[in-house]
Design an enzyme around this catalytic site. Structure first.
Site, PDB file in Angstrom:
ATOM      1  N   HIS A 146       0.857  -1.191   0.000  1.00 47.79           N
ATOM      2  CA  HIS A 146       0.000   0.000   0.000  1.00 47.79           C
ATOM      3  C   HIS A 146       0.889   1.235   0.000  1.00 47.79           C
ATOM      4  O   HIS A 146       1.919   1.281   0.671  1.00 47.79           O
ATOM      5  CB  HIS A 146      -0.885  -0.008   1.254  1.00 47.79           C
ATOM      6  CG  HIS A 146      -1.732   1.224   1.419  1.00 47.79           C
ATOM      7  ND1 HIS A 146      -2.725   1.565   0.536  1.00 47.79           N
ATOM      8  CD2 HIS A 146      -1.733   2.187   2.374  1.00 47.79           C
ATOM      9  CE1 HIS A 146      -3.313   2.682   0.938  1.00 47.79           C
ATOM     10  NE2 HIS A 146      -2.714   3.086   2.045  1.00 47.79           N
ATOM     11  N   ASN A 147       0.476   2.261  -0.774  1.00 52.51           N
ATOM     12  CA  ASN A 147       1.287   3.499  -0.843  1.00 52.51           C
ATOM     13  C   ASN A 147       2.764   3.160  -1.044  1.00 52.51           C
ATOM     14  O   ASN A 147       3.645   3.656  -0.331  1.00 52.51           O
ATOM     15  CB  ASN A 147       1.121   4.332   0.434  1.00 52.51           C
ATOM     16  CG  ASN A 147      -0.248   4.989   0.521  1.00 52.51           C
ATOM     17  OD1 ASN A 147      -1.016   4.996  -0.444  1.00 52.51           O
ATOM     18  ND2 ASN A 147      -0.573   5.545   1.673  1.00 52.51           N
ATOM     19  N   GLU A 181       1.290  -0.114  -5.565  1.00 57.70           N
ATOM     20  CA  GLU A 181       0.292   0.935  -5.772  1.00 57.70           C
ATOM     21  C   GLU A 181       0.933   2.188  -6.344  1.00 57.70           C
ATOM     22  O   GLU A 181       2.029   2.578  -5.952  1.00 57.70           O
ATOM     23  CB  GLU A 181      -0.398   1.272  -4.448  1.00 57.70           C
ATOM     24  CG  GLU A 181      -1.530   2.290  -4.620  1.00 57.70           C
ATOM     25  CD  GLU A 181      -2.282   2.571  -3.330  1.00 57.70           C
ATOM     26  OE1 GLU A 181      -3.455   2.971  -3.417  1.00 57.70           O
ATOM     27  OE2 GLU A 181      -1.683   2.398  -2.245  1.00 57.70           O
ATOM     28  N   ASP A 233      -0.308   6.084  -6.883  1.00 57.93           N
ATOM     29  CA  ASP A 233      -1.287   7.168  -6.749  1.00 57.93           C
ATOM     30  C   ASP A 233      -0.915   8.257  -7.751  1.00 57.93           C
ATOM     31  O   ASP A 233       0.066   8.976  -7.564  1.00 57.93           O
ATOM     32  CB  ASP A 233      -1.259   7.739  -5.324  1.00 57.93           C
ATOM     33  CG  ASP A 233      -1.945   6.833  -4.321  1.00 57.93           C
ATOM     34  OD1 ASP A 233      -2.408   5.765  -4.734  1.00 57.93           O
ATOM     35  OD2 ASP A 233      -1.998   7.185  -3.136  1.00 57.93           O
ATOM     36  N   HIS A 249       1.161  11.114  -2.307  1.00 55.06           N
ATOM     37  CA  HIS A 249      -0.061  10.958  -1.521  1.00 55.06           C
ATOM     38  C   HIS A 249      -0.804  12.287  -1.580  1.00 55.06           C
ATOM     39  O   HIS A 249      -0.424  13.250  -0.917  1.00 55.06           O
ATOM     40  CB  HIS A 249       0.271  10.580  -0.071  1.00 55.06           C
ATOM     41  CG  HIS A 249      -0.892   9.988   0.668  1.00 55.06           C
ATOM     42  ND1 HIS A 249      -1.574   8.884   0.226  1.00 55.06           N
ATOM     43  CD2 HIS A 249      -1.496  10.356   1.820  1.00 55.06           C
ATOM     44  CE1 HIS A 249      -2.536   8.588   1.078  1.00 55.06           C
ATOM     45  NE2 HIS A 249      -2.514   9.470   2.053  1.00 55.06           N
ATOM     46  N   GLU A 286      -4.279   4.215  -8.747  1.00 56.81           N
ATOM     47  CA  GLU A 286      -5.299   5.099  -8.177  1.00 56.81           C
ATOM     48  C   GLU A 286      -5.191   6.393  -8.978  1.00 56.81           C
ATOM     49  O   GLU A 286      -4.283   7.190  -8.791  1.00 56.81           O
ATOM     50  CB  GLU A 286      -5.050   5.339  -6.694  1.00 56.81           C
ATOM     51  CG  GLU A 286      -6.172   6.141  -6.039  1.00 56.81           C
ATOM     52  CD  GLU A 286      -5.994   6.270  -4.546  1.00 56.81           C
ATOM     53  OE1 GLU A 286      -6.188   7.400  -4.024  1.00 56.81           O
ATOM     54  OE2 GLU A 286      -5.671   5.268  -3.887  1.00 56.81           O
TER      55      GLU A 286
END
Length: 781
Positions: free
Chosen positions: A348-349, A378, A380, A393, A427
């Protein structure tokens, strides 16, 4: 209720501490005498045993080099770097002197050495230096890369080649050799005037360095028994005799003598009897002969097919004698089933190296995740300047990195450790133009690695297997141009929050609005992993190519309210679970709950160490650390009746006898009198009814060879899901215990009998030669 940081901290003042136990003085066979010129430089003895004292690259590293360390465009400092005589550590200069332990790094903690501009730091800040002079030392765990520039290309190559040789030799060393190396490293440090002689005061310092507080009278008696010259000094053979007595393993001798009889050697039939009692699969006389040939040190004994105590100890300290089933360290599972049938290591992230509020973003975080076997990362994606999408983020102070740089890192590093497919979880917060740029970068940088169309024309709606080697799958939103037979839109927005209970009509309107913002070029790349909101678990037909993303809160709710239905859903479709956004410091949740329900993509913050990442490392420790682990059969069957909340009655008894530990690390190297008081905790992580932990008493002032001899037992209902975590802590009566080391592995990969547990640090680095010695029994009803 699990214990540790999440349990109540009760103290057992009514239980007396186990007294420190130190091996009694018994002579063992002598190793070969040192041949390094009378041992005038005892530290070089270690390098000599590694066969590297005459290597030109290693000799240059011993002399040291002035290398330029690069941190930023303006921070470029020349520092002296020098290999220590132990061959295991490198000393480096600091502008402001610190504690000795802050001036070294260890060779065993190096993840990789890269040549040229092969790190984010050197690509950004090293452009003024020719690539041939540059190198990057990447470390395991959270330690930052070391970007260096040598005065010449040849000097850079000496460090690249020298570190490669040292790492290769270290990897090839047996546990016994590592122990010998380790004790001589501390011996060299304890010899305060470097005269190759040891006074009693220096011997006492040595004992404190190796984490044991021995009674002065006993220590002096041991000292005098080895002082054959009777001059109050130990030197040469006397020092070796003292070390042999110190390293004695009476519990192993007892086991050995139980099987060897009066002649004090094991024949092949006696060794076979031991192997059968251990529960070794396929134990035969031929296997016993092979073990003697591999581990016996005495050539005469080997010729007569006999194993001495030294050979027996070599075997039990080897990977074959460890708790982890050696056959499970390679890919041994069926890799031809659909992706939904596997647990898949997921980050994640991934771009973050620290907290999600103001921490730096880095492509190196992706490299480190891949080095840990991660198969789903991931990205973003946000609008960036100059038409170039960036990753960070959103709406925080985290730094930004270019999308194309991340894709280049994927191309260069995704398949270094594992050949099995990688999933890029997008994302997407970009407009149409930069989405098209993302698709263009994916095509041009990844080329044939990128999956752009269904691969099986016969079964286009079935997920591929992990045998899709070297390929990259994109998980993202897809344009709702097509509809399936029941009229539902094939894809939807990824779920970001807890508003999944909104009315269907409002959800459809939201989907149509957002669909207009999906680039056709990017949509076309979501082939097998179409991001879809999970609206119901009662779909008429499974949709294998749809992937739902759930927050940990939503996943827990589904587990609680629809346990078996959720498992059946996960038997056919991929589900990704991610931490709540409220975890500002990038803390993790317990992944075991999600695995119990068959969730494949359990995303964790890889940059945050803790028991959660220990469990993740333990889950993916097996199957060659390839990042894919086949789920138990009860989680793969579409009509399964399994429910983790109701797993049935106990069907396995798991018994562990915690015997001893060896060479536990000091927690404060700068305080000689700080000796650990170790205790061992065994944690069971599985379905709720199986979760438990039990611990031993603590041993006072002995981290060198503490002895417990305590038995802990557990009743298990779903053993196929159980992870066992062995934890060593330093007991403290007035504050929380300090972490010393741990090792986590699946119960199904745990071997029975007398086994060594090789301990790891908080960030997963080896603590060699630190081990636990246990006896394991698994009884299935």
């Amino acid at each position: 209720m699990l214990c540790g940081r999440w349990r109540s901290r009760h103290r057992r003042h009514e239980e007396p501490p186990v007294p420190a136990q130190v091996a009694a003085p018994v002579a063992l066979p002598s190793p070969p005498a040192p041949q390094d010129g009378g041992n005038k430089r005892p530290g070089l003895r270690a390098l000599k045993k590694m066969g590297l004292t005459e290597d030109e690259d290693v000799r240059a590293m011993l002399r040291g080099s002035r290398l330029c360390k690069i941190r930023s465009r303006t921070w470029k400092k020349e520092r002296l770097y020098r290999l220590q005589e132990d061959g295991l550590s490198v000393w480096f200069q600091r502008r402001i002197p610190r504690a000795p332990s802050q001036h070294i790094f260890f060779v065993q903690h190096i993840e990789a050495v890269r040549e040229g501009h092969q790190s984010e730091g050197l690509r950004r800040f090293g452009g003024a230096f020719e690539p041939a002079r540059c190198l990057t030392i990447a470390f395991k765990g959270r330690r930052k890369n070391l970007d260096l520039v040598a005065p010449t290309a040849e000097e850079a190559q000496r460090w690249v080649r020298g570190l490669a040789k040292l790492r290769a030799r270290l990897d090839a060393m047996s546990q016994r050799e590592r122990l010998d190396h380790w004790i001589h490293f501390y011996l060299h440090r304890a010899d305060s005037n470097q005269d190759s002689k040891m006074s009693f005061k220096e011997i006492k310092n040595l004992l404190r360095m190796v984490n044991v507080d021995m009674n002065d009278m006993y220590a002096y008696r041991l000292f005098k028994e080895c002082d054959r010259s009777n001059n109050e000094w130990l030197e040469g053979p006397e020092i070796e005799e003292f070390l042999r007595r110190l390293l004695k393993r009476p519990e192993l001798e007892e086991i050995f003598h139980r099987y060897s009889g009066e002649d004090r050697v094991l024949s092949t039939s006696e060794l076979l009897e031991f192997l059968e009692d251990q529960g070794e699969d396929g134990a035969t006389l031929a296997h016993a002969r092979q073990l003697i040939h591999t581990y016996e040190l005495n050539e005469t004994a080997k010729q007569h097919e006999l194993m001495t105590l030294d050979g027996f100890m070599m075997y039990l300290l080897s990977p074959e004698g460890a708790a982890l089933n050696l056959a499970h360290t390679c890919v041994f599972q069926d890799m031809n089933q659909p992706l939904a049938h596997y647990f898949i290591s997921c980050s994640h992230n991934t771009y973050l190296t620290d907290s999600q509020i103001g921490g730096p973003s880095s492509t190196e975080a992706y490299v480190r995740a891949f080095a840990q076997g991660c198969r789903c990362v991931e990205l973003d994606c946000w609008e960036g300047p100059g038409g170039e999408p960036v990753i960070y983020h959103g709406h925080t102070l985290t730094s930004k990195i270019l999308f194309r740089d991340v894709i280049q890192a994927v191309r260069d590093h995704a398949f270094t450790l594992s050949p099995y497919p990688v999933i890029l979880s997008l994302e997407n917060h970009c407009g149409l133009e930069q989405q098209a740029a993302m698709a263009r970068h994916l095509h041009t940088i990844l080329g044939d690695m990128l999956v752009t169309q269904m691969l099986d024309s016969q079964n286009p709606e079935e997920l591929p297997s992990p045998e899709l080697r070297g390929r990259v799958l994109v998980k993202g939103k897809k344009l709702p141009a097509a509809r399936n037979e029941d009229g539902r839109v094939l894809s939807d927005r990824e779920e970001d929050d807890e508003d999944a209970d909104e009315e269907e009509e409002a959800g459809a309107a939201e989907q149509r609005r957002r669909a207009k913002q999906i680039s056709p070029e990017l949509s076309a790349l979501a082939v097998y992993c179409c991001a879809t909101r999970l609206r119901t678990l009662r779909s008429a037909l499974p949709q294998p190519c749809q992937v739902s993303s759930l927050s940990e809160r939503k996943a827990k709710k589904l587990i609680r309210e629809a346990g078996n239905s959720f498992i059946r859903h996960n038997a056919c479709q991929l589900t990704r679970v991610y931490p709540l956004g409220l975890r500002m410091n990038s803390a993790n949740y317990n992944p075991q709950e999600m695995w119990n329900s068959g969730c494949q993509l359990v995303a964790l913050n890889f940059q945050t160490p803790g028991y959660e990442m220990d469990l993740n490392a333990g889950r993916f420790l097996i199957n060659g650390r390839c990042g894919y682990v086949l789920k138990p059969a009860c989680l793969r069957q579409p009509d399964t009746t399994f429910d983790p909340e109701c797993p049935g009655t106990p069907r396995t008894t798991f018994t562990i006898q915690v015997l001893t530990a060896q060479q536990l690390p000091k927690l404060n190297a700068e305080k000689p009198n700080s000796i650990v008081d170790p205790l061992v905790r065994i944690e069971i992580h599985g379905v709720p009814a199986d979760c438990a932990c039990k611990e031993t008493n603590y041993v006072l002032n002995n981290g060198f060879n503490p002895r417990w001899g305590q038995t802990l037992q557990f009743q298990l209902r779903a053993p196929e899901l159980v992870l066992v975590r062995f934890v060593v802590e330093d007991y403290d009566a007035t504050s929380p215990n300090d972490f010393v080391g741990q090792f986590t592995l699946p119960l199904s990969s745990l071997k029975q009998g007398y086994r060594h547990i090789h301990l790891l640090s908080k960030d997963g680095a080896s603590l060699s030669p630190a081990t636990l010695f246990v006896h394991i029994c698994i009884q299935r009803s």
